[in-house]
Scaffold this active site. Structure first.
Site, short mmCIF file in Angstrom:
data_model
loop_
_atom_site.label_atom_id
_atom_site.label_comp_id
_atom_site.label_asym_id
_atom_site.label_seq_id
_atom_site.Cartn_x
_atom_site.Cartn_y
_atom_site.Cartn_z
N ASP A 10 0.81 -1.23 0.00
CA ASP A 10 0.00 0.00 0.00
C ASP A 10 0.85 1.28 0.00
OD1 ASP A 10 -2.23 -1.62 0.09
OD2 ASP A 10 -2.42 -1.52 2.26
N GLU A 11 2.10 1.15 -0.42
CA GLU A 11 2.99 2.31 -0.40
C GLU A 11 3.43 2.73 -1.79
OE1 GLU A 11 4.48 3.97 2.27
OE2 GLU A 11 3.45 2.85 3.84
#
Lengths: 290, 290, 290, 290
Positions: free
Chosen positions: C234-235
């Site tokens: 999720d980065e």
């Protein structure tokens, strides 16, 4: 069992107290209540949900319990305040027909939601003035009726539409980019039961080719509007609207592409509100409960 | 020194290459370039910013360097492609007059931004057809001219307005809820230099009392529109629009209160775009560069 | 023929002039140009589209013309400025695989768009760690591979995924609510070619059950984020985000229902931007051209 | 006279019926009712407005009528259902102190609204840890207290703040970009009575320099959040949030400039909701009535 009550009536003191007292005395637990007063018109609107536990209807079936409750409501609150009202059981599914022409994005979206279980509905058939969308209906296993419409056969086409709607016991007609004008006979029989999507931010750009008109006017935002269909084209009570920013860099085809997303989302939102009995119509406007 | 170039001209191959080549050859470093082609109209638009280091103008002042650059541009690119163009120096501040009537939220907002340094501008005066906002002008130390307008004195009032605008060397007139129609003489002298805020999502609800009309129509979204003023009321090129959701629970006063926030934000956005030389007008539409 | 050029390279004076000059000299008409400079990083980004008429490649095929142009570009602009660049032909369709788990709303949405012709792509197969979505794949006539993933078989599952992607010559992997972590091997081979949809407004609520976390925090707006997948969960670089208002009256299931519409719209938007070669990745951020 | 009742209490059957019955029996006409049940927590929330005509309090003053009504409510509904409740009279204005540091856009915005009559409040003073905003306070004729805060004098500064708040009988503290941490003593005395504006979409980018963090993460939307202040920094109950799109073309200063508009609008929205007694806090979340 959860019952949903929709009311509108002349405003008067004591309505909320009377109605909540009624449901309380019947053993219901009120799990939702929202109300609105149109002060100018002096009209009161309410949506209420009450939950009844299994043992509250005793030996009765849900149906006979509901019937008796409706009779009591009629002879008390409804009579006292002169109410227009309906009570809906959670269990019963709305029967919804979809009308479509050639653009199929709203149709795909509604059918996807239907398959996913997002819509508490049955879809007995899809109807079109063209044959183009038949493969989609077949893909989803839904009957498809092709009823061409032209200048000569309008009355006949409307008659066939009406007879299909009645035969299939339809409660709601959704115009998912259906590009024909709905006849007055059909509107009369389905008052506030036909939902259309118009591809503009009404009342701007009513009528044909709204994206072309929006482009010419140089707007910086485009929109879509879902509304109940009345005899005045694009003038019916608005249920939902949404918008999307555009710029000089967008061409008319860009408007149309962006608009597709707006149209399908706004139409689905309106259909969902209707299916959940969250809309009331008064004076060509809607009350939309949260 | 940063120069901002705005161009529009008939579309043709090689424009970007020629213009970027020109600035490159003059020693400028292009720090921004955006362009747009209106294919239907066959018109090319460009905004370019080029940075020149101190030693690039040699012994010249900025002013003489710019003058010589403009002459070169005129005789090369501009002539070759038949350009309408302007070059703006960062250093020069736009001189902006504010016209207001009684509603003062846009006025307060612009003056707050002015004090804060958000607007690269000078505000030589505020003008009103009423005396109500005089204390605000005094609060901010800005001269205030009260020029009443009525049926009899329209021509005279316009003449006084024009003379004030010229005397103060005004480049931009901002109508911050100024509720009088601007005369054709003033529009003619300040073409694309008068910005109005209209309290609706144009073209919906043009004219007077748009919130009342929006309420009656039962819309679910209200809007505001800033645009350049033309002789056709509420029909000028749109610079910026924004919207806010409303529901049946909002009264007309609620629309008006919500609208105030929209109006001031949308007007300020348009003013800022103009001050930053990011707008071009063509065919009653705007190109708004990012 | 329209060619789309994407560049990033160290910022330097004269790049735009050189590139536009190059395309001009090759006989191309520049129909789109947008550029961006990351001043802190000193990096230049550009997207340019140039149109070449049929007679400009003479006796050559499009392919040989393009090859020669690429060679010229390599030895001139690209070498001079140290460019990372790609040129894309309009004609060639991206080959896109869809990975899905059980939630099917994004899948339905992508397939609906695919059928409608909104996506300039081919979809050689759908892959899932469950068998639930197979009927949807069959409905749309697309091959479906069921590759279960568990603690024991991760490496093997990844190997099968990779081999399928290569066998089918896949350019883009879309994770349409695929609830397994993508292995580093696959990420390494498909850098900036795997697009995920996360059901929150990242970086808020990364990780599992974001709607539950959002509800607990009492936010008034929920969001969805599409991003390229990197090894940091999720980065990855964000491509598109959108939001929807919520209130205390919404339950977690309401968040989830509202979120579905966000997710499918935001994912489709990111996929479309990628397919149109409008995205560039640098320093874990995206440049997204208009 | 319009009375506004706010309640929260354990959920139970019959609350709405009892409360509406109570107001009905007291001669009040219910003009607004909204309620919410947090099912997981088993808590009931209600906001109700009832209108009483002049002749309903007979020879009594409004004050003695209200006192008697409150006593009756205490001994009936409130006792029966174990309610936390407050009743507010329309006539009484909230006394609001504004704390500010150096950024003045929120201060200007609140003072503009105050002058315009948008806020039903009195502003006895402005307090700051700097002297920069004193001219603005003077411009609006409001007392200004300069209380510097540094590592050594924190306790003393807090004591002076508290004593000013009490001396001026303050009901609400608005932190209009006040960049110091509020002490626990002050928070304890003003629970749910201190509203802060944080310049990010919380919980993303809590703490210092959120725009810098948002820029580094490459988000496509920035936000602002107003919340009640608790001892956990940036963790208090959220009242309002809003967002604005950004792109790669925006620098950190652009984020900050766009953010200013968000901050002032979102803070004002929260302040207005509080002043209208539309907020209730429970479990670190807010119920915000329409």
């Amino acid at each position: 069992m959860i019952l949903t009550l929709l009311i509108h009536c002349p405003d008067a003191p004591g309505i909320i107290s009377a109605v909540t007292g009624f449901f309380h005395s019947q053993g219901g637990n009120i799990v939702y209540l929202d109300q609105h007063v149109d002060k100018q018109a002096g009209v009161f609107f309410m949506r209420l949900q009450a939950e009844f536990a299994r043992d509250q209807y005793g030996d009765d079936t849900e149906g006979s319990f509901l019937k008796s409750l409706e009779e009591d409501f009629t002879s008390t609150c409804a009579r006292q305040f002169g109410m227009d009202w309906t009570i809906h059981r959670e269990a019963s599914k709305t029967r919804m027909a979809i009308f479509v022409s050639k653009y199929n994005h709203c149709l795909y979206d509604l059918l996807g939601r239907y398959e996913t279980g997002e819509l508490h509905t049955e879809i007995p058939f899809i109807l079109s003035n063209h044959d183009d969308c038949r493969p989609i209906a077949e893909q989803f296993g839904i009957p498809y009726y092709h009823i061409p419409v032209n200048k000569e056969n309008k009355a006949e086409a409307e008659a066939r539409q009406l007879s299909l709607l009645k035969e299939h016991d339809i409660d709601l007609v959704v115009l998912a980019r259906y590009m024909q004008i709905i006849g007055p006979g059909l509107i009369g029989e389905f008052t506030n039961k036909i939902i259309n999507i118009h591809h503009s931010f009404l009342p701007a750009f009513a009528g044909a080719k709204p994206y072309h008109a929006a482009f010419r006017r140089g707007v910086k935002i485009i929109g879509a509007t879902s509304h109940y269909v009345t005899e005045d084209l694009d003038e019916g009570p608005i249920i939902a609207q949404d918008v999307s920013p555009v710029s000089h860099s967008h061409s008319i085809p860009d408007f149309i592409a962006k608009g597709r997303d707006l149209e399908k989302i706004v139409l689905a939102r309106a259909v969902l509100l209707h299916l959940q009995h969250k809309t009331l119509v008064y004076d060509n406007r809607t009350v939309v409960f949260a």
